[in-house]
Motif scaffolding. Structure first.
Motif, PDB file in Angstrom:
ATOM      1  N   THR A   1      49.731 -73.030  -5.806  1.00 30.30           N
ATOM      2  CA  THR A   1      49.525 -73.600  -7.135  1.00 30.30           C
ATOM      3  C   THR A   1      49.500 -72.519  -8.214  1.00 30.30           C
ATOM      4  O   THR A   1      50.047 -72.697  -9.297  1.00 30.30           O
TER       5      THR A   1
ATOM      6  N   ASN B   1      55.924 -71.238 -14.061  1.00 29.39           N
ATOM      7  CA  ASN B   1      56.317 -72.386 -14.891  1.00 29.39           C
ATOM      8  C   ASN B   1      57.426 -73.189 -14.209  1.00 29.39           C
ATOM      9  O   ASN B   1      58.479 -73.474 -14.788  1.00 29.39           O
TER      10      ASN B   1
ATOM     11  N   SER C   1      41.871 -73.181  -6.480  1.00 31.29           N
ATOM     12  CA  SER C   1      43.315 -72.964  -6.600  1.00 31.29           C
ATOM     13  C   SER C   1      43.841 -72.243  -5.370  1.00 31.29           C
ATOM     14  O   SER C   1      43.200 -71.343  -4.834  1.00 31.29           O
TER      15      SER C   1
ATOM     16  N   ASP D   1      57.641 -76.216 -13.388  1.00 32.33           N
ATOM     17  CA  ASP D   1      57.919 -77.534 -13.978  1.00 32.33           C
ATOM     18  C   ASP D   1      58.909 -77.445 -15.138  1.00 32.33           C
ATOM     19  O   ASP D   1      59.574 -78.443 -15.468  1.00 32.33           O
TER      20      ASP D   1
ATOM     21  N   GLN E   1      52.097 -72.191 -11.300  1.00 28.43           N
ATOM     22  CA  GLN E   1      51.663 -72.098 -12.693  1.00 28.43           C
ATOM     23  C   GLN E   1      52.191 -70.844 -13.367  1.00 28.43           C
ATOM     24  O   GLN E   1      52.618 -70.875 -14.522  1.00 28.43           O
ATOM     25  N   LYS E   2      52.156 -69.727 -12.636  1.00 29.19           N
ATOM     26  CA  LYS E   2      52.640 -68.480 -13.232  1.00 29.19           C
ATOM     27  C   LYS E   2      54.136 -68.523 -13.508  1.00 29.19           C
ATOM     28  O   LYS E   2      54.614 -67.973 -14.511  1.00 29.19           O
TER      29      LYS E   2
END
Length: 329
Positions: free
Chosen positions: A91, A98, A87, A100, A95-96
């Motif tokens: 990335t 959010n 990672s 998306d 992810q942390k």
């Protein structure tokens, strides 16, 4: 628990009921089928009358079934590659945060802000002056030609023989050009003859000649004075007192060479006249004179005088004699 060899079997005399604690501890062994008959029957009796034991037994059974299903699970190759890929900070940040799940409008706004920041940084850092100079091809060619010609001229000057070292300045008046020789009218035979004659008629031409000679003499004298004032060159003579001459002297020598200085005398640049004095006789591009004085000013107060000198230097080149002494303070 399974009965082990060499252990005393459960006593049948005075048989007691199994406690809830022991019953709960033996539930997993009971499901595994490793209990002896007496303990197995005791656990079964305990489970019949204990609601908590029944719930725990059901949980253990469900866990075993789930574990068995997990063992039959097959992981696809793309998922394995994704897990093995290390990672990055980006990335992990995505992810942390959010990213998306953010609203579409907020994503577009953030992307536009990043693009604007990159453009502003590019406009601020880029050397636009050099870019514009490159675009102006005509002016650029003229400047290059001028620089090449000047460089060749400087190279020719450096090929000339070095100058003779000069002694420190002495108080001497500037030499003035000698006046042109004048004609002594009284000493000439023509003047003697004219003076002997009493008639005034022939004296007029002699007076005209004397009057004509006087302005000519004045013009010659004025011409020689003006030529002496304009002819000749200049010499920059200076001195500076520094602390720790043994360390500062080599630094000054290196700086003079870095600025394009060349020795102009018979001795090397930075000649040690005495343990407390160093002598510099060199030529330097006139454009680097201010850089040299600024550098010397970091070590002490510089005293430089511009003196008239009969030797004429090429355009753009000056000659300096600088004495660096150890500060006596």
């Amino acid at each position: 628990m399974a009965q082990q060899e060499g252990k005393i079997p459960l006593s049948k005399k005075g048989k007691r009921e199994m406690s809830p604690f022991i019953g709960h501890e033996l539930l997993y062994d009971y499901l595994s089928g490793i209990l002896d008959d007496e303990r197995k029957s005791a656990v079964e009796d305990h489970v019949k009358f204990s609601r908590d034991a029944q719930l725990d037994l059901n949980k253990i059974q469900n866990g075993e079934i789930y574990a068995k299903q997990l063992s039959d699970t097959i992981v696809s190759q793309p998922i394995i590659e994704q897990i093995n890929t290390p990672s990055t900070y980006l990335t992990v940040l995505m992810q942390k945060s959010n990213f998306d799940r953010w609203p579409q409008g907020l994503k577009w706004g953030l992307e536009a802000l990043v693009v604007v920041a990159v453009i502003v940084t590019l406009l601020t850092v880029a050397p636009w002056q050099k870019v514009l100079q490159i675009g102006m091809s005509g002016n650029t060619k003229e400047v290059v030609l001028a620089e090449v010609a000047k460089t060749e001229k400087v190279a020719q000057v450096e090929d000339k023989p070095q100058f003779v070292d000069e002694e420190p300045k002495t108080e001497k008046p500037l030499q003035t050009p000698k006046p042109l020789p004048t004609v002594d009218v009284k000493a000439t035979p023509a003047t003697t003859a004219v003076a002997a004659k009493p008639s005034a008629t022939p004296a007029a031409p002699v007076a005209a000649k004397v009057a004509a000679a006087t302005p000519a003499k004045k013009e010659a004298d004025e011409g020689s004075d003006s030529e002496g004032a304009t002819s000749g060159g200049f010499l920059y003579r200076g001195e500076i007192a520094v602390t720790n001459l043994s360390v500062v002297g080599p630094k000054i020598t290196e700086k003079v060479k870095e600025l394009g200085g060349r020795k102009a005398g018979g001795v090397e640049l930075g000649w040690q006249k005495s343990p407390t004095s160093t002598y510099y006789h060199f030529t330097l591009p006139e454009a680097k004179y201010q850089d040299l004085t600024t550098f010397l000013g970091t070590y002490g107060k510089v005293h430089v005088n511009k003196e008239k000198h009969p030797r004429v230097m090429p355009d753009g080149i000056i000659r300096l004699i600088i004495t660096v002494d150890e500060d006596k303070k």
